[in-house]
Design a protein around this motif. Structure first.
Motif, PDB file in Angstrom:
ATOM      1  N   TYR A 111       0.873  -1.471   0.074  1.00  0.00           N
ATOM      2  CA  TYR A 111      -0.007   0.014   0.036  1.00  0.00           C
ATOM      3  C   TYR A 111       0.857   1.438  -0.116  1.00  0.00           C
ATOM      4  O   TYR A 111       0.325   2.172  -0.708  1.00  0.00           O
ATOM      5  CB  TYR A 111      -1.010  -0.084   1.185  1.00  0.00           C
ATOM      6  CG  TYR A 111      -1.913  -0.987   1.067  1.00  0.00           C
ATOM      7  CD1 TYR A 111      -2.716  -1.502  -0.082  1.00  0.00           C
ATOM      8  CD2 TYR A 111      -2.549  -1.498   2.414  1.00  0.00           C
ATOM      9  CE1 TYR A 111      -3.367  -2.415  -0.068  1.00  0.00           C
ATOM     10  CE2 TYR A 111      -3.489  -2.452   2.306  1.00  0.00           C
ATOM     11  CZ  TYR A 111      -3.915  -2.810   1.073  1.00  0.00           C
ATOM     12  OH  TYR A 111      -5.190  -3.845   0.868  1.00  0.00           O
ATOM     13  N   GLU A 146     -10.822   6.809  -1.533  1.00  0.00           N
ATOM     14  CA  GLU A 146     -11.071   5.467  -1.779  1.00  0.00           C
ATOM     15  C   GLU A 146     -10.323   4.466  -1.544  1.00  0.00           C
ATOM     16  O   GLU A 146     -10.434   3.500  -0.975  1.00  0.00           O
ATOM     17  CB  GLU A 146     -11.816   5.424  -3.222  1.00  0.00           C
ATOM     18  CG  GLU A 146     -13.007   6.373  -3.615  1.00  0.00           C
ATOM     19  CD  GLU A 146     -13.190   6.507  -5.036  1.00  0.00           C
ATOM     20  OE1 GLU A 146     -12.472   5.917  -5.992  1.00  0.00           O
ATOM     21  OE2 GLU A 146     -14.414   7.128  -5.400  1.00  0.00           O
ATOM     22  N   GLU A 183      -9.719   3.972   2.079  1.00  0.00           N
ATOM     23  CA  GLU A 183     -10.799   3.304   2.738  1.00  0.00           C
ATOM     24  C   GLU A 183     -10.688   1.643   2.288  1.00  0.00           C
ATOM     25  O   GLU A 183     -10.938   1.109   3.311  1.00  0.00           O
ATOM     26  CB  GLU A 183     -12.014   3.674   2.086  1.00  0.00           C
ATOM     27  CG  GLU A 183     -13.430   3.453   2.821  1.00  0.00           C
ATOM     28  CD  GLU A 183     -14.545   4.151   2.052  1.00  0.00           C
ATOM     29  OE1 GLU A 183     -15.887   4.204   2.850  1.00  0.00           O
ATOM     30  OE2 GLU A 183     -14.664   4.159   0.815  1.00  0.00           O
ATOM     31  N   ALA A 184     -10.414   1.029   0.984  1.00  0.00           N
ATOM     32  CA  ALA A 184     -10.258  -0.057   0.800  1.00  0.00           C
ATOM     33  C   ALA A 184      -9.226  -0.435   1.563  1.00  0.00           C
ATOM     34  O   ALA A 184      -9.144  -1.623   2.065  1.00  0.00           O
ATOM     35  CB  ALA A 184     -10.129  -0.093  -0.620  1.00  0.00           C
ATOM     36  N   GLN A 185      -8.007   0.014   1.705  1.00  0.00           N
ATOM     37  CA  GLN A 185      -6.906  -0.500   2.434  1.00  0.00           C
ATOM     38  C   GLN A 185      -7.204  -0.671   4.001  1.00  0.00           C
ATOM     39  O   GLN A 185      -6.843  -1.762   4.570  1.00  0.00           O
ATOM     40  CB  GLN A 185      -6.034   0.460   2.422  1.00  0.00           C
ATOM     41  CG  GLN A 185      -5.293   0.589   0.897  1.00  0.00           C
ATOM     42  CD  GLN A 185      -4.199   1.775   0.749  1.00  0.00           C
ATOM     43  OE1 GLN A 185      -3.990   2.392   1.618  1.00  0.00           O
ATOM     44  NE2 GLN A 185      -3.828   1.794  -0.398  1.00  0.00           N
ATOM     45  N   LYS A 208     -10.144  -1.385   5.180  1.00  0.00           N
ATOM     46  CA  LYS A 208     -11.286  -2.343   5.189  1.00  0.00           C
ATOM     47  C   LYS A 208     -10.504  -3.792   5.216  1.00  0.00           C
ATOM     48  O   LYS A 208     -10.749  -4.561   6.087  1.00  0.00           O
ATOM     49  CB  LYS A 208     -12.299  -2.423   4.330  1.00  0.00           C
ATOM     50  CG  LYS A 208     -13.312  -1.503   4.364  1.00  0.00           C
ATOM     51  CD  LYS A 208     -14.305  -1.303   3.154  1.00  0.00           C
ATOM     52  CE  LYS A 208     -15.329  -0.339   3.324  1.00  0.00           C
ATOM     53  NZ  LYS A 208     -16.394  -0.247   2.110  1.00  0.00           N
ATOM     54  N   GLU A 209      -9.243  -3.765   4.488  1.00  0.00           N
ATOM     55  CA  GLU A 209      -8.661  -4.884   4.345  1.00  0.00           C
ATOM     56  C   GLU A 209      -7.865  -5.219   5.486  1.00  0.00           C
ATOM     57  O   GLU A 209      -7.690  -6.245   5.967  1.00  0.00           O
ATOM     58  CB  GLU A 209      -7.718  -5.230   3.246  1.00  0.00           C
ATOM     59  CG  GLU A 209      -6.816  -6.303   2.822  1.00  0.00           C
ATOM     60  CD  GLU A 209      -6.453  -6.518   1.501  1.00  0.00           C
ATOM     61  OE1 GLU A 209      -5.734  -7.590   1.434  1.00  0.00           O
ATOM     62  OE2 GLU A 209      -6.738  -5.772   0.652  1.00  0.00           O
TER      63      GLU A 209
END
Length: 126
Positions: free
Chosen positions: A65, A102, A105-107, A109-110
């Motif tokens: 990331y 975005e 946010e996805a990172q 969540k993971e």
């Protein structure tokens, strides 16, 4: 000549049986203790391996990331330098902020999913 009174003394069978049973009970108790200790050690080892694997996975994801975010920042800088005017620069900046939000946010969540999975692994406390 005096005779030794302990020379002919025999241990009564009841005492011998009692001693034999005591030794056998002690052996069983030690075997049970060693078995429980070994199971505990295996559980701790399994938990440590799970934690270590989860930590390695999290570290790999973090570096991945970080690379993605740095690449996006450099792409932004390149695009900003090539902007024809302030309006285009503002659009580029707004697009960057939206896409990075975005991505973050996805990172997150993971990472949350990884943490939940680690907590559900056998040997971990819930």
């Amino acid at each position: 000549m005096a005779t030794n009174p302990t020379q002919n003394y025999e241990i009564p069978p009841e005492m011998r049986d009692f001693a034999e049973k005591s030794v056998e009970q002690a052996r069983k108790a030690i075997d049970g203790f060693m078995s429980a200790a070994q199971k505990t050690a295996e559980t701790v080892e399994g938990s440590a391996n799970t934690v270590q694997a989860s930590a390695k996975d999290a570290a790999r994801k973090t570096f991945s990331y970080t690379e993605q975010n740095l690449s996006a920042a450099f792409d932004l800088a390149q695009r900003m330098v090539r902007a024809k005017d302030v309006q285009e620069a503002m659009q580029i900046q707004a697009e960057f902020v939206r896409t990075q939000f975005e991505a973050m946010e996805a990172q997150m969540k993971e990472f949350g999913s990884m943490a939940q999975s680690a907590m559900k692994q056998p040997g971990s406390k819930k």
